[in-house]
Design a protein around this motif. Sequence first.
Motif, PDB file in Angstrom:
ATOM      1  N   ARG A 185       0.838  -1.211   0.000  1.00 56.88           N
ATOM      2  CA  ARG A 185       0.000   0.000   0.000  1.00 56.88           C
ATOM      3  C   ARG A 185       0.867   1.253   0.000  1.00 56.88           C
ATOM      4  O   ARG A 185       0.570   2.229  -0.705  1.00 56.88           O
ATOM      5  N   MET A 186       1.932   1.232   0.785  1.00 57.87           N
ATOM      6  CA  MET A 186       2.818   2.398   0.890  1.00 57.87           C
ATOM      7  C   MET A 186       3.409   2.735  -0.474  1.00 57.87           C
ATOM      8  O   MET A 186       3.452   3.907  -0.886  1.00 57.87           O
ATOM      9  N   LEU A 187       3.856   1.697  -1.200  1.00 58.36           N
ATOM     10  CA  LEU A 187       4.438   1.935  -2.522  1.00 58.36           C
ATOM     11  C   LEU A 187       3.406   2.490  -3.497  1.00 58.36           C
ATOM     12  O   LEU A 187       3.677   3.442  -4.244  1.00 58.36           O
ATOM     13  N   VAL A 188       2.203   1.913  -3.484  1.00 59.81           N
ATOM     14  CA  VAL A 188       1.161   2.353  -4.413  1.00 59.81           C
ATOM     15  C   VAL A 188       0.749   3.782  -4.103  1.00 59.81           C
ATOM     16  O   VAL A 188       0.655   4.628  -5.010  1.00 59.81           O
ATOM     17  N   GLU A 189       0.497   4.082  -2.834  1.00 58.93           N
ATOM     18  CA  GLU A 189       0.008   5.411  -2.480  1.00 58.93           C
ATOM     19  C   GLU A 189       1.086   6.477  -2.646  1.00 58.93           C
ATOM     20  O   GLU A 189       0.781   7.635  -2.952  1.00 58.93           O
ATOM     21  N   ALA A 190       2.346   6.090  -2.474  1.00 61.61           N
ATOM     22  CA  ALA A 190       3.427   7.048  -2.745  1.00 61.61           C
ATOM     23  C   ALA A 190       3.462   7.401  -4.218  1.00 61.61           C
ATOM     24  O   ALA A 190       3.711   8.554  -4.600  1.00 61.61           O
ATOM     25  N   ASP A 206       7.963  -4.150  -8.651  1.00 62.70           N
ATOM     26  CA  ASP A 206       7.519  -5.552  -8.702  1.00 62.70           C
ATOM     27  C   ASP A 206       6.233  -5.725  -7.899  1.00 62.70           C
ATOM     28  O   ASP A 206       6.089  -6.656  -7.098  1.00 62.70           O
ATOM     29  N   ALA A 207       5.287  -4.803  -8.135  1.00 56.55           N
ATOM     30  CA  ALA A 207       4.032  -4.842  -7.383  1.00 56.55           C
ATOM     31  C   ALA A 207       3.283  -6.142  -7.629  1.00 56.55           C
ATOM     32  O   ALA A 207       2.714  -6.730  -6.704  1.00 56.55           O
ATOM     33  N   ARG A 208       3.294  -6.599  -8.870  1.00 54.78           N
ATOM     34  CA  ARG A 208       2.565  -7.843  -9.176  1.00 54.78           C
ATOM     35  C   ARG A 208       3.210  -9.034  -8.482  1.00 54.78           C
ATOM     36  O   ARG A 208       2.527  -9.918  -7.966  1.00 54.78           O
ATOM     37  N   GLY A 209       4.546  -9.046  -8.474  1.00 55.24           N
ATOM     38  CA  GLY A 209       5.239 -10.136  -7.789  1.00 55.24           C
ATOM     39  C   GLY A 209       4.955 -10.124  -6.294  1.00 55.24           C
ATOM     40  O   GLY A 209       4.731 -11.174  -5.675  1.00 55.24           O
ATOM     41  N   GLN A 210       4.956  -8.921  -5.696  1.00 59.80           N
ATOM     42  CA  GLN A 210       4.640  -8.815  -4.271  1.00 59.80           C
ATOM     43  C   GLN A 210       3.211  -9.280  -3.990  1.00 59.80           C
ATOM     44  O   GLN A 210       2.948  -9.989  -3.009  1.00 59.80           O
ATOM     45  N   LEU A 211       2.298  -8.871  -4.877  1.00 58.21           N
ATOM     46  CA  LEU A 211       0.902  -9.253  -4.691  1.00 58.21           C
ATOM     47  C   LEU A 211       0.725 -10.765  -4.826  1.00 58.21           C
ATOM     48  O   LEU A 211      -0.010 -11.389  -4.051  1.00 58.21           O
ATOM     49  N   ASP A 212       1.398 -11.355  -5.793  1.00 56.53           N
ATOM     50  CA  ASP A 212       1.322 -12.816  -5.958  1.00 56.53           C
ATOM     51  C   ASP A 212       1.821 -13.527  -4.701  1.00 56.53           C
ATOM     52  O   ASP A 212       1.220 -14.513  -4.257  1.00 56.53           O
ATOM     53  N   ALA A 213       2.910 -13.026  -4.122  1.00 59.16           N
ATOM     54  CA  ALA A 213       3.466 -13.645  -2.916  1.00 59.16           C
ATOM     55  C   ALA A 213       2.508 -13.506  -1.736  1.00 59.16           C
ATOM     56  O   ALA A 213       2.345 -14.442  -0.937  1.00 59.16           O
TER      57      ALA A 213
END
Length: 476
Positions: A185-190, A206-213
């Motif tokens: 969330r911090m990365l997206v909102e920044a 690597d938002a998608r990779g983080q989300l997959d994990a």
Amino acid sequence: MSLARREDPIVAIATAAGRGAVGIVRVSGRGLAPLVQRLLGRLPAPRHAHYGPFAAADGQPIDQGLALWFPAPHSYTGEDVLELQAHGGPVLLQLLLARCLEAAAETGTPGAGARALLPGLRLAEPGEFTERAFLNDKLDLAQAEAVADLIDASTEAAARSAGRSLSGAFSHEIEALRGRVVHLRMLVEATLDFPEEEIDFLERADARGQLDAIQAALAAVMGRARQGALLREGLSVVLAGQPNVGKSSLLNALAGAELAIVTAIPGTTRDKVSQTIQIEGVPLHVIDTAGLRADEDASDEVERIGIARSWAAIAEADAVIFLHDLTRRGQPAYEAAEAEIALRLAAHGVQRLVHVHNKRDGVAAEVVAALPAGEIALSAKAGEGLRALRHELLRRAGWQAAAEGVFIARRRHVQALERTAGHLALAAGHAAAADAALDLFAEELRLAHEALGEITGRFTADDLLGVIFGSFCIGK
């Protein structure tokens, strides 16, 4: 409960009703020291057991026992706590309870301006000690619920799983997931706050990779939570079928006791007969119902009412055993009734339907061999085939015998995890879109974060707390 009542000092008998070797009276609140001195004649050393007399207001002895003094914040509730451990007679404990209330109302010093030692001391409500432990950050909500689950555990496996939850194993998993969601969330909102930098967020972070994990870790937690919910709540299993197919015999065989009357007369069972058994630590609530047939074929009004209750139980069951009689297989009237019952089961939307064929000891081997794949043949009378049925019920329930690290969980925990999974799936959809909508991505992450917080009490309405702690016993 109002905020004002949460500030009141409270007292209760903390042991179960009835006679016992030891009984406990527990007091919790702020500023208990004057009351402790009045009751014991001294202020004991903290967290040490002190043996001595418990006296009435006139100095007459009530009992001899142990007193334990826990000054805040080093106590179960986070407040000052006094525990009086006496002999476990109901009348004796009521005398100690009354003495605590009486002493609290006594004045500290003589004179016109004297005030009560502990004004407002009242009887505790159900679960109020544990609720205060939650409100004072001694336990999170999942741990507080595990206290009640440990007390109520009906199997050894459930008790061990509740112990893991109480120690914080479940909460640590949830907090780890929340931490990963917060980081994303911090990365997206920044990125939303500084669009002029034109950073290709989805690729570089690597938002998608983080989300997959995160989704993979959530799936693992959900699997163990579902196992824990099974251990806590068990599985409701209904035995259904025509009269005289052996439902009562099967209930007796599964329970290992003569619970239901067994005769060759159709319609012997007129109402539900229930028994809880355990298979590999999972509680199974098995319900034997009246034999199913068309209402107009029932012999009397009592049997018709029993049949109606059978269908009501079937509608609420987690699994239904449709029991067939192998010795009547092929008989036109019997087969027609079987087809009618099957249609009605389908109309009731029964999902977990287990076809079981009884009386295999009364037919030739080729009759059993001709049964459809996946259906179970057994003899309730001889006890043959019961193990296969037990394993099939566990399989249908989703139980994994080799599951490691299972923690006790409730339906609300599983539902919160499912909502989290739904929000993360929507977030993944937004991230995968050609024109990725980062604001919608961020919103789904926020909702997932809040759903996880409901489990440990980070985001919890007061009315939910009332429901949860109201189910506890008084004194806990």
